[in-house]
Design a protein around this motif. Structure first.
Motif, PDB file in Angstrom:
ATOM      1  N   PRO A 145       0.788  -1.199   0.059  1.00 39.01           N
ATOM      2  CA  PRO A 145      -0.249   0.096   0.028  1.00 39.01           C
ATOM      3  C   PRO A 145       0.966   1.330   0.178  1.00 39.01           C
ATOM      4  O   PRO A 145       1.926   1.316   0.267  1.00 39.01           O
ATOM      5  N   ASP A 146       0.339   2.278  -0.556  1.00 37.47           N
ATOM      6  CA  ASP A 146       1.046   3.588  -0.652  1.00 37.47           C
ATOM      7  C   ASP A 146       1.319   4.361   1.123  1.00 37.47           C
ATOM      8  O   ASP A 146       2.233   5.047   1.017  1.00 37.47           O
ATOM      9  N   GLN A 147       0.511   4.091   1.744  1.00 37.68           N
ATOM     10  CA  GLN A 147       0.761   4.480   3.064  1.00 37.68           C
ATOM     11  C   GLN A 147       0.110   3.633   4.191  1.00 37.68           C
ATOM     12  O   GLN A 147      -0.690   2.471   3.847  1.00 37.68           O
ATOM     13  N   VAL A 204       9.085 -14.383  -7.338  1.00 37.68           N
ATOM     14  CA  VAL A 204       8.954 -14.242  -5.940  1.00 37.68           C
ATOM     15  C   VAL A 204       8.077 -13.073  -5.804  1.00 37.68           C
ATOM     16  O   VAL A 204       8.702 -11.885  -5.784  1.00 37.68           O
ATOM     17  N   ARG A 205       7.029 -13.118  -5.121  1.00 34.15           N
ATOM     18  CA  ARG A 205       6.163 -11.874  -4.744  1.00 34.15           C
ATOM     19  C   ARG A 205       6.015 -11.619  -3.193  1.00 34.15           C
ATOM     20  O   ARG A 205       5.668 -12.638  -2.461  1.00 34.15           O
ATOM     21  N   LEU A 206       6.213 -10.319  -2.973  1.00 35.07           N
ATOM     22  CA  LEU A 206       5.967  -9.831  -1.753  1.00 35.07           C
ATOM     23  C   LEU A 206       4.763  -8.867  -1.603  1.00 35.07           C
ATOM     24  O   LEU A 206       4.701  -7.776  -2.390  1.00 35.07           O
ATOM     25  N   GLY A 207       3.630  -9.566  -0.972  1.00 34.48           N
ATOM     26  CA  GLY A 207       2.237  -8.778  -0.871  1.00 34.48           C
ATOM     27  C   GLY A 207       2.259  -8.203   0.500  1.00 34.48           C
ATOM     28  O   GLY A 207       2.375  -8.917   1.521  1.00 34.48           O
ATOM     29  N   SER A 208       1.436  -7.110   0.556  1.00 44.85           N
ATOM     30  CA  SER A 208       1.190  -6.366   2.003  1.00 44.85           C
ATOM     31  C   SER A 208      -0.108  -5.966   1.994  1.00 44.85           C
ATOM     32  O   SER A 208      -0.537  -5.050   0.844  1.00 44.85           O
ATOM     33  N   ILE A 209      -1.071  -6.098   2.852  1.00 45.55           N
ATOM     34  CA  ILE A 209      -2.137  -5.388   3.158  1.00 45.55           C
ATOM     35  C   ILE A 209      -2.375  -4.793   4.432  1.00 45.55           C
ATOM     36  O   ILE A 209      -1.999  -5.624   5.521  1.00 45.55           O
ATOM     37  N   THR A 210      -2.777  -3.847   4.672  1.00 46.73           N
ATOM     38  CA  THR A 210      -2.899  -3.547   6.045  1.00 46.73           C
ATOM     39  C   THR A 210      -4.353  -2.616   6.274  1.00 46.73           C
ATOM     40  O   THR A 210      -5.025  -2.248   5.339  1.00 46.73           O
ATOM     41  N   ASP A 211      -5.066  -2.747   7.222  1.00 50.01           N
ATOM     42  CA  ASP A 211      -6.045  -2.339   7.605  1.00 50.01           C
ATOM     43  C   ASP A 211      -5.908  -1.628   8.978  1.00 50.01           C
ATOM     44  O   ASP A 211      -4.831  -1.384   9.482  1.00 50.01           O
ATOM     45  N   VAL A 251      -4.955  -5.151  11.560  1.00 52.74           N
ATOM     46  CA  VAL A 251      -3.857  -6.334  11.139  1.00 52.74           C
ATOM     47  C   VAL A 251      -3.124  -5.869  10.014  1.00 52.74           C
ATOM     48  O   VAL A 251      -3.802  -5.315   8.911  1.00 52.74           O
ATOM     49  N   TRP A 252      -1.948  -6.163   9.846  1.00 52.10           N
ATOM     50  CA  TRP A 252      -0.981  -5.774   8.911  1.00 52.10           C
ATOM     51  C   TRP A 252      -0.649  -7.263   8.281  1.00 52.10           C
ATOM     52  O   TRP A 252      -0.058  -7.976   9.165  1.00 52.10           O
ATOM     53  N   ARG A 253      -0.742  -7.671   7.367  1.00 55.66           N
ATOM     54  CA  ARG A 253      -0.528  -8.916   6.604  1.00 55.66           C
ATOM     55  C   ARG A 253       0.566  -8.790   5.711  1.00 55.66           C
ATOM     56  O   ARG A 253       0.495  -7.787   4.565  1.00 55.66           O
ATOM     57  N   ILE A 254       1.589  -9.707   5.555  1.00 51.71           N
ATOM     58  CA  ILE A 254       2.720  -9.751   4.646  1.00 51.71           C
ATOM     59  C   ILE A 254       2.590 -10.974   4.104  1.00 51.71           C
ATOM     60  O   ILE A 254       2.701 -12.032   4.731  1.00 51.71           O
ATOM     61  N   ASP A 255       2.370 -11.267   2.546  1.00 51.26           N
ATOM     62  CA  ASP A 255       2.511 -12.714   2.076  1.00 51.26           C
ATOM     63  C   ASP A 255       3.800 -12.638   1.217  1.00 51.26           C
ATOM     64  O   ASP A 255       4.294 -11.706   0.266  1.00 51.26           O
ATOM     65  N   VAL A 256       4.343 -13.878   1.401  1.00 55.51           N
ATOM     66  CA  VAL A 256       5.656 -14.216   0.539  1.00 55.51           C
ATOM     67  C   VAL A 256       5.248 -15.535  -0.228  1.00 55.51           C
ATOM     68  O   VAL A 256       5.010 -16.486   0.179  1.00 55.51           O
TER      69      VAL A 256
END
Length: 469
Positions: A347-349, A380-387, A390-395
């Motif tokens: 995410p941008d912020q 290899v993908r690094l994905g991040s989602i935050t609300d 919870v802050w989630r990081i997928d590898v």
């Protein structure tokens, strides 16, 4: 524990005995009062009935009271012995033969009746000292009391009956209390049998026989819950000790391997004179093995700190997007050497409270695994989602994935899914265990995500919370 069980059994027995004794005492008192009241009412009814019979036969002749039927009767219609007398202020006018009361007693009773002018029921003793129940009633003449009727009967028999009843109740109650106490002691012993077995097992069990369990049939109540809890504790201890034994054996093996290699290299090198290039090659090999041992010891120490609850993250607010992009940039060169690409989707912020050094170490293990297992030319993908919470990081990689039968043990220490893996192509099996320990120290979770697509996806979930000082 043994003394506690004995004390508990004794307390329960004494409590049961005290409660039983109190209940029996109340029952005995109630029964005694009921019997005494019944006897008294019976005696009073006999006396009133006999007094009514006598009054019906009394004649008043010129102010003089006499019993028209002759002598006063000595028993009632049911054959109960009753003594009677008609008394004036000057003494007895007429009385039953062998009057049991003395003249003074009769005069005293008459005086009380004349004074109260109401029928009375009193207790008195006769010439022989026998206790009697007395009914006293004033006889009305022409305008003034003509005398007093005194009717009495012995209550010695009823008193004796009550005493025998009290004695019987006392003996019977004592026997019931003793029997109840013995039964309570026996039942308490049977009820505490599982506790005794648990105590005996706790005294004798050691780390060598944690497979033992409390085998006793108990109802599904508090004792059943205690047995189930204790057996569950033994099962957890057994699993923990087994894990510790495997961990110790694996750690010993991993530490012994580089030491064996170093020893072999040194012995071969010392066997004859070597060129400077050969000595340099040997020293380089020693450095690699020492670095490997250092990494292994470092991970073991961090896992030990996590197990002891001494792994305390130094949290601070971190920009989530910058953190993930920096992690991707750090591994871009390593991925290119393996013919891979690293893509970041963040995410941008958004900010999160973490220890960046520890979380970076956890991510390094995940990205390193992804690069080692991903085929050449993949991503290899690094994905991040935050609300807000919870802050989630997928590898995610595009490799063969994790077999279904290995998912349950993938986070175990020294777990290797491929038996052919060596230190040249993989680690020692501590990376995922250490990553999970670091994430859990932050209050988060690290899981293998089930997805239909090819490859494996590891997800870090961290709570978005305030900084802890």
């Amino acid at each position: 524990m043994r003394q506690w069980l004995r004390g508990t059994r004794a307390k329960l027995t004494l409590t049961h005995a005290a409660v039983l004794a109190g209940a029996i005492l109340l029952a005995d008192l109630g029964l005694y009062v009921a019997l005494a009241t019944s006897e008294a009412n019976t005696d009073d009814a006999v006396l009133r009935t006999q007094a009514s019979t006598i009054v019906a036969g009394i004649e008043d002749v010129n102010g003089q009271v006499r019993f028209g039927g002759g002598d006063l009767p000595t028993e009632n219609q049911q054959g109960v012995a009753v003594d009677a007398a008609i008394v004036s202020r000057n003494g007895a006018i007429v009385q039953t033969p062998a009057q049991v009361f003395s003249a003074s007693t009769l005069t005293q009773l008459a005086g009380q009746a004349l004074k109260s002018q109401t029928p009375m029921l009193v207790d008195a003793r006769d010439r022989s000292g026998v206790e009697r129940r007395v009914f006293v009633e004033t006889l009305q003449g022409q305008g003034a009391p003509a005398g007093v009727l005194v009717v009495s009967r012995s209550i010695a028999e009823s008193s004796a009956t009550l005493r025998r009843t009290v004695l019987f109740l006392a003996v019977f109650s004592v026997l019931i209390v003793l029997g109840g106490s013995f039964l309570a002691h026996w039942l308490t012993g049977r009820a505490l049998l599982p506790v005794r077995r648990i105590a005996a097992l706790a005294r004798s069990v050691s780390q060598a026989d944690l497979h033992r369990r409390v085998n006793v049939k108990v109802p599904p109540d508090e004792l059943g819950e205690l047995v189930e809890t204790f057996n569950g504790m033994l099962a957890r201890l057994e699993a923990s000790f087994e894990s510790l034994r495997r961990f110790t054996a694996d750690a010993s093996h991993e530490l012994r391997s580089p030491l064996t290699i170093m020893r072999s290299e040194l012995e071969v090198t010392r066997a004859r004179s070597r060129t400077p290039e050969e000595y340099e090659r040997t020293l380089d090999e020693m450095v690699r093995e020492v670095e490997h041992m250092g990494r292994l010891v470092d991970r073991l120490l961090m896992l030990a700190r996590a197990d002891a609850g001494a792994l305390h993250p130094a949290k601070r607010l971190v920009d989530a997007s910058d953190f993930v992009h920096e992690e991707g940039a750090r591994w871009s060169s390593a991925a290119q050497r393996s013919g891979l690409r690293v893509e970041v989707d963040a995410p941008d912020q958004g900010t999160v409270s973490i220890d960046p050094d520890l979380i970076r170490r956890s991510l390094d293990n995940l990205v390193d695994n992804a690069i080692r297992h991903a085929p050449a030319g993949s991503v290899v993908r690094l994905g991040s989602i935050t609300d807000k919470s919870v802050w989630r990081i997928d590898v995610r990689d595009e490799g063969p994935g994790v077999p279904a039968d290995a998912r349950a043990r993938i986070f175990e220490r020294f777990a290797r899914l491929d038996g052919a893996r060596t230190r040249e192509v993989g680690g020692v099996g501590l990376g995922l265990a250490l990553s999970r320990a670091i994430v859990e120290a932050h209050g988060g979770t690290l899981d293998l995500v089930d997805e239909e697509r090819q490859g494996a996806t590891f997800r870090i979930s961290l709570p978005v919370g305030p900084v802890r000082v």
